[in-house]
Each structure stands twice: as C-alpha cells, then as structure tokens.
Design a protein around this motif. Structure first.
Motif, short mmCIF file in Angstrom:
data_model
loop_
_atom_site.label_atom_id
_atom_site.label_comp_id
_atom_site.label_asym_id
_atom_site.label_seq_id
_atom_site.Cartn_x
_atom_site.Cartn_y
_atom_site.Cartn_z
N TYR A 63 27.53 31.11 35.02
CA TYR A 63 28.69 31.02 35.90
C TYR A 63 29.66 29.98 35.36
CZ TYR A 63 31.34 29.89 40.19
OH TYR A 63 32.33 29.65 41.12
N TYR A 65 33.42 28.12 36.44
CA TYR A 65 34.49 27.91 37.41
C TYR A 65 35.57 27.06 36.75
CZ TYR A 65 37.12 26.16 41.38
OH TYR A 65 38.13 25.85 42.25
N ARG A 71 44.21 24.84 36.00
CA ARG A 71 45.01 26.00 36.38
C ARG A 71 46.45 25.60 36.67
NH1 ARG A 71 40.57 26.86 40.06
NH2 ARG A 71 42.06 26.84 41.77
N THR A 79 38.19 33.59 29.58
CA THR A 79 36.88 32.97 29.83
C THR A 79 35.76 33.88 29.37
OG1 THR A 79 37.83 31.92 31.79
CG2 THR A 79 35.45 31.93 31.63
N ASN A 101 29.60 38.16 29.75
CA ASN A 101 30.73 38.73 30.46
C ASN A 101 31.97 37.96 30.03
OD1 ASN A 101 32.18 40.37 32.17
ND2 ASN A 101 31.49 39.39 34.05
N SER A 102 33.14 38.62 30.05
CA SER A 102 34.37 37.94 29.67
C SER A 102 35.55 38.51 30.44
CB SER A 102 34.62 38.08 28.16
OG SER A 102 34.85 39.42 27.83
N SER A 103 36.59 37.70 30.53
CA SER A 103 37.85 38.13 31.13
C SER A 103 38.97 37.37 30.44
CB SER A 103 37.89 37.84 32.63
OG SER A 103 39.16 38.16 33.13
N PRO A 107 40.76 34.08 34.82
CA PRO A 107 39.95 34.08 36.04
C PRO A 107 39.69 32.67 36.55
CG PRO A 107 38.54 34.36 34.14
CD PRO A 107 39.97 34.38 33.63
N VAL A 108 39.63 32.53 37.86
CA VAL A 108 39.25 31.25 38.46
C VAL A 108 37.75 31.03 38.28
CG1 VAL A 108 39.08 29.97 40.63
CG2 VAL A 108 41.13 31.29 40.12
N GLU A 109 36.99 32.10 38.44
CA GLU A 109 35.54 32.02 38.23
C GLU A 109 35.08 33.29 37.54
OE1 GLU A 109 33.66 31.64 42.03
OE2 GLU A 109 34.20 33.65 42.63
N LEU A 110 33.94 33.18 36.85
CA LEU A 110 33.38 34.34 36.15
C LEU A 110 31.87 34.23 36.16
CD1 LEU A 110 34.07 36.88 34.43
CD2 LEU A 110 33.84 35.40 32.41
#
Length: 144
Positions: A63, A65, A71, A79, A101-103, A107-110
C-alpha cells in the motif's frame, strides 16, 4: 432548515479539510492488518508518501499513500507498489516482486494485488515517479 444548513456545512468542510487516509484494509479483505513498520518515500529531503505491508485473507498486500503536502506542490506523479520477496532474512536485495500494481494518474493511494507470499520474507515496495524529476522509492520493514 437550520439542521439542513448545518449538515451542508459539515459536508463542505469534509471537502475543504479532508482527513488522513482511512483505507487501512485492502479492497476485499477487511480482516487484513498492517505488519512491520511503515517506510517513507522522500523527495527533496521531505517525506512524500507512506509505504505499508498488510497480511490477511491468505495474502500479503502492499500500500502507498501520497501525502497531501506533496500533492499540494502541483507536481504530477505516477505510483507503483508491490510485495518485495527476499530469499532469506539476511538478504538486502529482493529476489522478486509479487502483486504489483501501478497508476500513472496521480493516485492519492494505491493498493497492490494479493500476493501469495505469507511463508516468505517480504516487505512492501513503493515508488513515486515525479514528472520531470526522477523515481523515488521506499520499503516497509522486512517480515519473515
């Protein structure tokens, strides 16, 4: 009427002053709990993200954050997160990464995907790719 105005005020305050991330369990596994200590991604000497490892439902989860202070800088970021798997407690370099996992969409959280690694030595891995800068990484503490 007075109650409606007060209710609307509380809703608006929730948007203006959002709280700290409250997602302390991975999607689909409410019984998961954090294991090990939190790691911190640093950028220009400041903490910009927290990296945590969770265990539950037969899996490990990573996880990340991203902190509001980062931000608010106006920088764009991507992330990545995963479970780092080590061959032994003494290893300093992971043998592999699971449940990644990626974005790339700030993202604020992943959350990472479930990783079947409960019998291994693991740590959560997180990376923040700051646009027009570099990649910044951190690990939670290793758990065996």
């Amino acid at each position: 009427m007075k109650r409606a105005i007060i209710g609307i005020a509380f809703v608006l305050l929730g948007f203006v002053f959002p709280g700290v991330a409250s997602a302390e369990t991975p999607p689909g596994c409410a019984s998961a709990a954090q294991i090990g200590s939190t790691g911190y991604v640093k950028w220009r000497g400041n903490n910009i993200a927290s990296v945590k490892q969770f265990a539950g439902c037969g899996s490990n989860y990573s996880y990340v954050y991203v902190w509001e202070s980062f931000r608010a800088t106006g920088r764009y970021w991507g992330t990545q997160t995963a479970i780092a798997v080590y061959g032994s407690a003494g290893d300093s370099t992971p043998d592999s990464y699971k449940g990644g996992n990626s974005s790339q969409f700030a993202p604020v959280e992943l959350w990472g995907k479930p990783a079947s690694t409960l019998s291994k030595c693991t740590a959560a891995y997180g990376m923040i790719s700051v646009q027009q800068d570099d990649n910044f990484t951190a690990f939670s503490s290793k758990r065996c």
